[in-house]
Design a protein around this motif. Structure first.
Motif, PDB file in Angstrom:
ATOM      1  N   ASP A 194       0.906  -1.220  -0.130  1.00  0.00           N
ATOM      2  CA  ASP A 194      -0.198   0.077   0.004  1.00  0.00           C
ATOM      3  C   ASP A 194       1.102   1.279  -0.035  1.00  0.00           C
ATOM      4  OD1 ASP A 194      -2.141   1.612  -0.082  1.00  0.00           O
ATOM      5  OD2 ASP A 194      -2.323   1.367   2.358  1.00  0.00           O
ATOM      6  N   VAL A 195       0.463   1.991  -0.803  1.00  0.00           N
ATOM      7  CA  VAL A 195       1.337   3.498  -0.892  1.00  0.00           C
ATOM      8  C   VAL A 195       0.104   4.507  -0.643  1.00  0.00           C
ATOM      9  CG1 VAL A 195       2.740   5.109  -2.310  1.00  0.00           C
ATOM     10  CG2 VAL A 195       3.023   2.549  -2.224  1.00  0.00           C
ATOM     11  N   ILE A 196       0.461   5.656   0.211  1.00  0.00           N
ATOM     12  CA  ILE A 196      -0.044   7.037   0.276  1.00  0.00           C
ATOM     13  C   ILE A 196       0.778   7.953  -0.237  1.00  0.00           C
ATOM     14  CG2 ILE A 196      -1.838   6.036   1.750  1.00  0.00           C
ATOM     15  CD1 ILE A 196      -0.252   7.872   3.924  1.00  0.00           C
ATOM     16  N   GLU A 197       0.216   9.024  -0.806  1.00  0.00           N
ATOM     17  CA  GLU A 197       0.731  10.204  -1.253  1.00  0.00           C
ATOM     18  C   GLU A 197       0.163  11.235  -0.875  1.00  0.00           C
ATOM     19  OE1 GLU A 197       1.654  10.232  -5.231  1.00  0.00           O
ATOM     20  OE2 GLU A 197       2.732  11.968  -5.331  1.00  0.00           O
TER      21      GLU A 197
ATOM     22  N   ALA B  32      -5.724  17.868  14.936  1.00  0.00           N
ATOM     23  CA  ALA B  32      -7.052  18.251  15.540  1.00  0.00           C
ATOM     24  C   ALA B  32      -8.237  18.121  14.516  1.00  0.00           C
ATOM     25  CB  ALA B  32      -7.080  18.966  16.556  1.00  0.00           C
ATOM     26  N   ILE B  33      -7.936  19.293  13.692  1.00  0.00           N
ATOM     27  CA  ILE B  33      -8.913  19.377  12.477  1.00  0.00           C
ATOM     28  C   ILE B  33      -9.532  18.104  11.875  1.00  0.00           C
ATOM     29  CG2 ILE B  33      -9.598  20.742  10.392  1.00  0.00           C
ATOM     30  CD1 ILE B  33      -7.960  22.996  11.735  1.00  0.00           C
ATOM     31  N   TYR B  34      -8.400  17.283  11.458  1.00  0.00           N
ATOM     32  CA  TYR B  34      -8.630  16.039  10.910  1.00  0.00           C
ATOM     33  C   TYR B  34      -9.629  15.094  11.591  1.00  0.00           C
ATOM     34  CZ  TYR B  34      -8.170  11.489   8.477  1.00  0.00           C
ATOM     35  OH  TYR B  34      -8.343  10.407   7.867  1.00  0.00           O
TER      36      TYR B  34
ATOM     37  N   ASP C  25       0.993  11.841  10.726  1.00  0.00           N
ATOM     38  CA  ASP C  25      -0.310  11.600  11.286  1.00  0.00           C
ATOM     39  C   ASP C  25      -0.986  10.941  10.345  1.00  0.00           C
ATOM     40  OD1 ASP C  25      -1.215  12.807  13.738  1.00  0.00           O
ATOM     41  OD2 ASP C  25      -2.972  13.340  12.915  1.00  0.00           O
ATOM     42  N   GLU C  26      -0.793  11.284   9.032  1.00  0.00           N
ATOM     43  CA  GLU C  26      -1.758  10.441   7.918  1.00  0.00           C
ATOM     44  C   GLU C  26      -1.447   9.009   7.975  1.00  0.00           C
ATOM     45  OE1 GLU C  26      -2.609  12.312   4.185  1.00  0.00           O
ATOM     46  OE2 GLU C  26      -1.370  14.290   4.593  1.00  0.00           O
TER      47      GLU C  26
END
Lengths: 737, 157
Positions: free
Chosen positions: A357-360, A710-712, A542-543
């Motif tokens: 899995d990869v996130i960008e 926090a907003i996330y 955090d992501e």
């Protein structure tokens, strides 16, 4: 790079029976040369001085600018404590801007860290700090005063002075020095009940050869350091008597208002001053290479007249540059990826090739202005080959030599008049020569003093900015969901080496920098590259945590087993903020942690969304491992200040470029956190065995990511571009209405 | 001619009627405690009192204050004589600013103290919301938590 420190203590007798003690710290290779020069010219390379007079008063000269960080008090505490001085009888003086008080410790101190900040780069070569240039430096920046000047000059000067005084007393009493004790500016011989004041011993002490390596106190022996002592600069700041550079009013002074080329880097072509010269109080129109100034007998008259002056500036092509075009340029640069290595660990390519899995994610931040409350200003008086200079600066010696060279005189013939600094934040460091150069060039046309003052509009539009930066991230996860690769490409230049590095145990990391050059002038801005890099890295980690389905706090801890200081501040902040416990309905906690300037800081922001879906930051809990806080109350002030400075940037801060120039004019469109938007701040200062960390800057970096993390949680929206004010978090939900 | 009182003294200045009070104080009278911050009443650094009420002097032409009473930071303690028996040179607000170590760079604090003094004179025990709505001065150093603490200490005294 390891620095082998040697200190060269210098002492000399004072007229009237006192002693002056000072220290310099340089490399061993320079020992002979320094001594030769010193022998010839007195105390040329002393970096800090203590004066003891016959009436037993102690005066401590502080070679740093006081801009609200409390450095005059903190550094004096360090010297006075080692001296065992009576704090009630200590006077604090700003060291004059003469090379005797150059603070080159700062340079050697930074050389021992990951690298020097860019504002010092011209002074540092790989092999050695150039001795002549050290003499020209009296810089305050990099959260460095206490860490370097304090630790390497002030304490040693105090301890050596004490040592001399003890030797004198022991000789007089014919007892071993080891039997003597010191307290409150007296030497005692307890066995015989005798005492002598430092003042009584000072004249004799000046005749002795001081030791180069006096013994410093251990923390348990501190009497003054570690106490919350009131700052000496505050009383004058509550009754209007504290002088700032802008308050200079030498006899016969004129005032200059100046208009710069709006597009950076362009030159003045022509000026039509209309009837301006016939107006009341107007003395002259001065044309400079990149600007035009009106000089009058009042600043207001000059400023009003300047509105009627038409000036034409050349066009070189940058008139088409905008924030949008700059971001396009950055995106193109990132896409090409012609990059320089910042940090490479493991085999990142392989980690991505085999990833399950990869996130960008792409992040970016805008330019920021310093916007110190005291608008930039400088007063210069050139007469008969001599100059007087008044300005608020983070480097008095550097400013003095710069202005002297523009005026065509020797720096020795220039006198710098010190004042308090109405906010620095990097704007008043050397190399940010607007408005220093302009003030000198204008004053050169007169034989009376001329004070040049920037309007707030010009202060915002003619700054040296925190750069706009874009950053592209990818993370690779293996089939078991573990993060195995960290890919980061960001636009340069790098001003603070290491700011983009992460402490997290990810085996494969590729962190590289691509070209981000524009025509917008940039400089250090409180915490320098940490301000944007921490927003980027602490958001993306955090992501990754959320993608991995982990609690972002525990996820960080799990990857920080090699970083006990990071763990400790995170755990302390989490405990104090009530992490994991029940929060008020609709509130969430966001976390970020960063090490900078020798301190490790965790911040937890408690945020909610108001009825209009705008974020409200209720409280920020901060834990800092700073090694030791010389003045804990000043340290807490600096942390509060750093958080609010960073919060202003996160919530509102943006300098945008339109038509090649800055679009913002004044505070209404460069908004600040104010009373109504200032959160409660809870500071936890953690001491440790580590060397002293800074306070002025390290609290600024984590706050943006703490708030957006926090907003996330609250909205499910990831803020990847600052400022937050530009984000639409949607309509208030019915449930919340 | 502009005529007004500054800290109890009559002043007569041969200046343009539209010269803002800020520049009359700083450049004509040499009283530099009142600060230039923005020039458009957006930051509050230039706050003084006109007849006891906080006003931003950078947008107040001297023609608008003809014959009126101006108090600046330099005259605040004299204007409020007796308010702080422990130290008559300072008002209770100024003393609270020292006790709570409020100022950092200090440049905005003349205006901040003038604004807070005016607020407390009108409303000795303001709520947080009242503090927020009346103290809108900019402090770039971010001394707001200490400003609030100092106001609270006075309000509950």
């Amino acid at each position: 790079m390891k620095i082998n420190r040697r200190r060269f203590l210098l002492s000399s007798a004072l007229v009237g029976g006192g002693v002056l003690i000072g220290y310099t710290a340089t490399r061993p290779s320079r020992h002979r040369r320094a001594n030769t020069e010193i022998a010839g010219s007195g105390e040329s390379f002393v970096t800090s001085l203590i004066k003891i007079e016959a009436d037993n008063t102690v005066t401590i000269y502080v070679p740093h600018s006081e801009m609200g960080q409390g450095v005059h008090t903190s550094l004096s505490m360090m010297a006075a404590d080692e001296l065992d001085a009576d704090w009630e009888r200590v006077n604090i003086e700003q060291a004059p801007a003469i090379d005797l008080f150059a603070n080159g410790d700062l340079v050697t101190g930074f050389a021992g860290e990951l690298g020097a900040p860019s504002f010092l780069a011209p002074l540092i070569s790989v092999s050695a700090v150039k001795i002549a240039e050290l003499a020209n430096l009296q810089t305050t920046g990099g959260s460095s005063s206490v860490r370097f000047t304090g630790e390497h000059s002030m304490r040693y000067a105090g301890a050596a002075a004490r040592d001399l005084l003890v030797q004198c007393a022991a000789a007089r009493w014919a007892v071993p020095a080891a039997e003597c004790t010191t307290a409150l500016s007296f030497v005692h011989h307890n066995a015989t009940g005798r005492s002598l004041s430092y003042g009584e011993l000072a004249a004799e002490a000046a005749m002795l050869e001081p030791t180069n390596e006096p013994v410093l106190k251990t923390r348990e022996q501190y009497n003054i350091m570690g106490k919350a002592i009131s700052r000496n600069d505050i009383p004058a700041k509550v009754n209007g008597t504290a002088p700032y550079g802008i308050d200079a009013q030498p006899e016969g002074m004129l005032y200059a208002a100046i208009r710069f080329a709006p597009v950076f880097g362009t030159k003045l072509i022509s000026v039509d001053a209309g009837d301006v010269l016939s107006r009341r109080g107007i003395k002259r129109i001065v044309q400079l290479e990149d600007s035009v100034a009106v000089v009058a007998d009042s600043y207001w008259r000059a400023k009003e007249a300047l509105k009627s002056v038409d000036a034409v500036f050349e066009e070189l092509g940058n008139e088409n540059v905008s924030s949008a075009s700059i971001y396009e340029q950055f995106d193109a640069s990132l896409a090409v990826d012609d990059s320089d290595e910042d940090r490479e660990i493991g085999d990142t390519q392989a980690a991505f090739d085999s990833a399950a899995d990869v996130i960008e994610a792409n992040y970016r931040v805008p330019y920021l202005a310093h916007a110190a409350m005291e608008p930039m200003n400088c007063t210069v008086h050139l007469k008969d080959g001599r100059a007087d200079i008044w300005t608020s600066t983070q480097d008095a010696l550097g400013i003095k030599s710069r202005i002297a060279s523009i005026l065509g005189i020797d720096a020795e013939n220039a006198t710098f008049h010190h004042s308090y600094v109405g906010g620095g934040f990097g704007r008043r460091l050397p190399f940010n020569w607007n408005v220093i150069d302009h003030a000198a060039l204008i004053a050169k046309e007169f034989d009376v003093p001329v004070k040049t003052v920037l309007s707030r509009e010009d202060d915002l539009q003619q700054d040296y900015y925190r750069p706009a930066v874009a950053s592209n991230f990818k993370a690779a996860f293996d089939s078991s969901g573990l993060v195995r690769g960290w890919h980061n490409r960001f636009t340069g230049p790098v001003q603070t080496p290491g700011a983009a590095h992460i402490p997290y145990a990810i085996d494969n990391q590729s962190i590289r920098v691509v070209d981000g050059t524009t025509h917008i002038p940039i400089a250090a801005w409180r915490s320098v590259d940490h301000s944007q890099q921490t927003f980027f890295t602490e958001s993306f980690i955090d992501e990754i945590a959320h993608r991995a389905g982990k609690n972002p706090y525990q996820f960080r801890l799990d990857l920080l087993s090699e970083h006990p200081r990071h763990r400790r501040v995170l755990e302390t902040a989490a405990e104090a903020a009530g992490y994991g416990r029940n929060l008020p309905e609709g509130h969430a906690l966001g976390i970020a942690v960063q090490e900078s300037f020798g301190s490790v800081v965790a911040e937890i922001a408690e945020v909610s969304m108001d009825a209009n879906m705008r974020p409200v930051v209720h409280k920020v809990t901060c834990a800092i491992d700073c090694g030791f806080a010389v003045n804990p109350d000043t340290a807490a002030s600096q942390i509060e200040s750093g958080i609010i400075f960073g919060l202003t940037a996160a919530m509102y801060g943006e300098i945008t470029i339109e038509g090649g120039r800055v679009a913002q004019n004044n505070f209404p469109d460069y908004e600040m956190v104010r009373m109504a938007t200032s959160p409660e701040i809870d500071v936890h200062i953690l001491e440790s065995d580590n060397t002293l960390g800074g306070f002025g800057e390290p609290a600024t970096p984590p706050i943006a990511a703490a708030v957006t993390n926090a907003i996330y949680i609250l909205t499910g929206q990831r803020v990847r571009e600052l400022p937050i004010k530009n984000h639409d978090f949607g309509k208030p939900s019915l449930a919340k209405a | 001619m502009a005529n007004f009182k500054v800290n109890g003294e009559d002043k007569t200045l041969d200046i343009e009627p539209d010269m803002p009070l800020l520049w009359a104080l700083r450049d004509e009278l040499g009283m530099t405690g009142t600060k230039f911050g923005c020039g458009i009443a957006a930051c509050g650094a230039c706050t003084v009192h006109i007849n006891g009420v906080a006003v931003r002097s950078c947008v107040t032409p001297v023609s608008a204050i003809e014959g009126q009473e101006v108090t600046t930071i330099e005259g605040l303690a004299t204007a409020a004589v007796g308010s702080n028996p422990s130290n008559p040179a300072l008002t209770a607000v100024q003393q609270a600013w020292i006790d709570h170590q409020v100022p950092q760079c200090g440049y905005c604090q003349s205006g901040m103290i003038m604004a807070v003094s005016s607020l407390l004179a009108q409303n000795p025990n303001p709520s947080d919301a009242e503090i927020d709505s009346s103290i809108t001065n900019v402090c770039r150093c971010g001394t707001y938590p200490r400003v609030r603490r100092a106001i609270r200490s006075l309000a509950t005294a």
